[in-house]
Design an enzyme around this catalytic site. Structure first.
Site, mmCIF file in Angstrom:
data_model
loop_
_atom_site.group_PDB
_atom_site.id
_atom_site.type_symbol
_atom_site.label_atom_id
_atom_site.label_comp_id
_atom_site.label_asym_id
_atom_site.label_seq_id
_atom_site.Cartn_x
_atom_site.Cartn_y
_atom_site.Cartn_z
ATOM 1 C CG PHE A 7 16.205 3.526 2.074
ATOM 2 C CD1 PHE A 7 16.867 3.523 1.057
ATOM 3 C CD2 PHE A 7 16.208 4.898 2.441
ATOM 4 C CE1 PHE A 7 17.976 4.664 0.353
ATOM 5 C CE2 PHE A 7 16.880 5.844 2.213
ATOM 6 C CZ PHE A 7 17.987 5.745 1.038
ATOM 7 C CB ILE B 6 -1.001 0.049 1.135
ATOM 8 C CG1 ILE B 6 -0.089 -0.194 2.573
ATOM 9 C CG2 ILE B 6 -2.056 -1.047 1.169
ATOM 10 C CD1 ILE B 6 -1.123 0.007 3.591
ATOM 11 N N GLY B 7 2.301 1.053 0.286
ATOM 12 C CA GLY B 7 3.041 2.251 0.096
ATOM 13 C C GLY B 7 4.576 1.804 -0.224
ATOM 14 C CG ASP C 78 9.335 17.293 8.627
ATOM 15 O OD1 ASP C 78 9.219 18.287 8.177
ATOM 16 O OD2 ASP C 78 9.524 16.172 7.999
#
EC number: 2.7.11.18
Length: 312
Positions: free
Chosen positions: A49, A44-45, A158
């Site tokens: 890496f 799904i993603g 972030d």
């Protein structure tokens, strides 16, 4: 725009956005602990890496996401720090949960909460329009999660729309994710790493000054502004010009756009150059716009128009 990672502290994380060909991540053998406990499903993603697969617990039938990371490219110390942080704060309803970690010689497999709604702003664009009430509800959840991080001595560093995930299809149940740049700190400690995503980063970080968790509230302010207007408060194709605008807090509101005074008041206290004057998460949580008491629900916001703010 790319993320900034430069300082005395080497930065890496487990949440890279772009796909790189080459080293594939092999799924463990059928008798491995991971496969004995989970039935692996579709991919799904994918990151530079890592690969994320949907999976099902053999014991409970619970659907999860398993992120498999090729550790050959990742600094182990920083990866372990990210895992430590996720374990520490995962009990909050608006923070992505880490359930288990499986380690082999080449890979780490993180068993994560499965969220199916995608990134927050993608979901908002799909909806077409939304109200200040919707935006207030989203910001309230983000601030609550940030407060939990700060109460546990963690700065995220972030915060941006790409790191805000929707747990369901409606797009109003938020999870804060990606703790690759997060840092554990003590009372009175200051951070020095110049890192983050340029459009969302606080001026004290840009100036490479010692800073603290207040940098996260600046990012919340930028996210709130974008939710309200559909554009960034600070923008330029030239990074040097962009940074100068951020350092000078040079922003305005798009002409002809009706934004409630309470919303503008909140943003002004978050996009505040002096971190000591900037709102804390406690102050945000009792602000009328965040509680919903001072929210205008009349105007429907059409997200992500191409307009740019009328910078002063």
């Amino acid at each position: 725009m790319d993320r900034m990672d430069s300082s005395d502290e080497e930065i890496d994380n487990i949440s890279d956005d772009e796909l790189q060909s080459g080293d594939e991540i092999e799924v463990e053998s059928s008798n491995s602990p991971l496969r004995l406990n989970y039935i692996l499903g579709n991919e799904i993603g994918r990151g530079a890496f890592s690969i994320v697969r949907e999976a099902t617990s053999r014991a409970t039938g619970t659907k999860v996401a398993i992120k498999s990371i090729n550790t050959r490219f990742i600094k182990n110390k920083l990866l372990m720090r990210e895992i430590e942080i996720m374990k520490k704060v995962g009990d909050h309803p608006n923070i992505l949960k880490l359930y288990e970690v499986y380690e082999t010689t080449k890979h780490l497999h993180l068993v994560l909460e499965l969220v199916t709604g995608g990134e927050l702003f993608d979901k908002i664009v799909q909806r077409g329009e939304y109200s200040e009430q919707d935006a207030s509800k989203i910001v309230r959840q983000i601030v609550s999660a940030v407060g939990h991080l700060h109460a546990n001595g963690i700065a995220h560093r972030d915060l941006k729309p790409q790191n805000l995930l929707c747990a369901g299809e409606e797009g109003d149940d938020i999870r804060v994710a990606d703790f690759g740049l997060s840092k554990i700190f003590g009372d009175g400690d200051y951070l020095e790493t110049c890192c983050g995503s340029p459009e969302y980063v606080a001026p004290e970080v840009l100036e490479c000054k010692p800073y603290d968790k207040a940098c996260d509230l600046w990012s919340v302010g930028v996210i709130t502004y974008v939710l309200l207007t559909g554009c960034f408060p600070f923008w330029d194709k030239n990074n040097a010009v962009l940074y100068e605008k951020i350092r000078n807090v040079d922003y305005g509101w798009p002409e002809g756009l009706e934004v409630s005074n309470e919303a503008k008041d909140l943003v002004s206290h978050l996009i505040e150059k002096n971190p000591e004057k900037r709102f804390t998460f406690e102050q945000c949580l009792i602000h009328p716009w965040v509680t919903g008491e001072g929210v205008s629900n009349a105007r429907k916001i059409k997200p992500f128009q191409q307009q740019q703010p009328n910078n002063r």
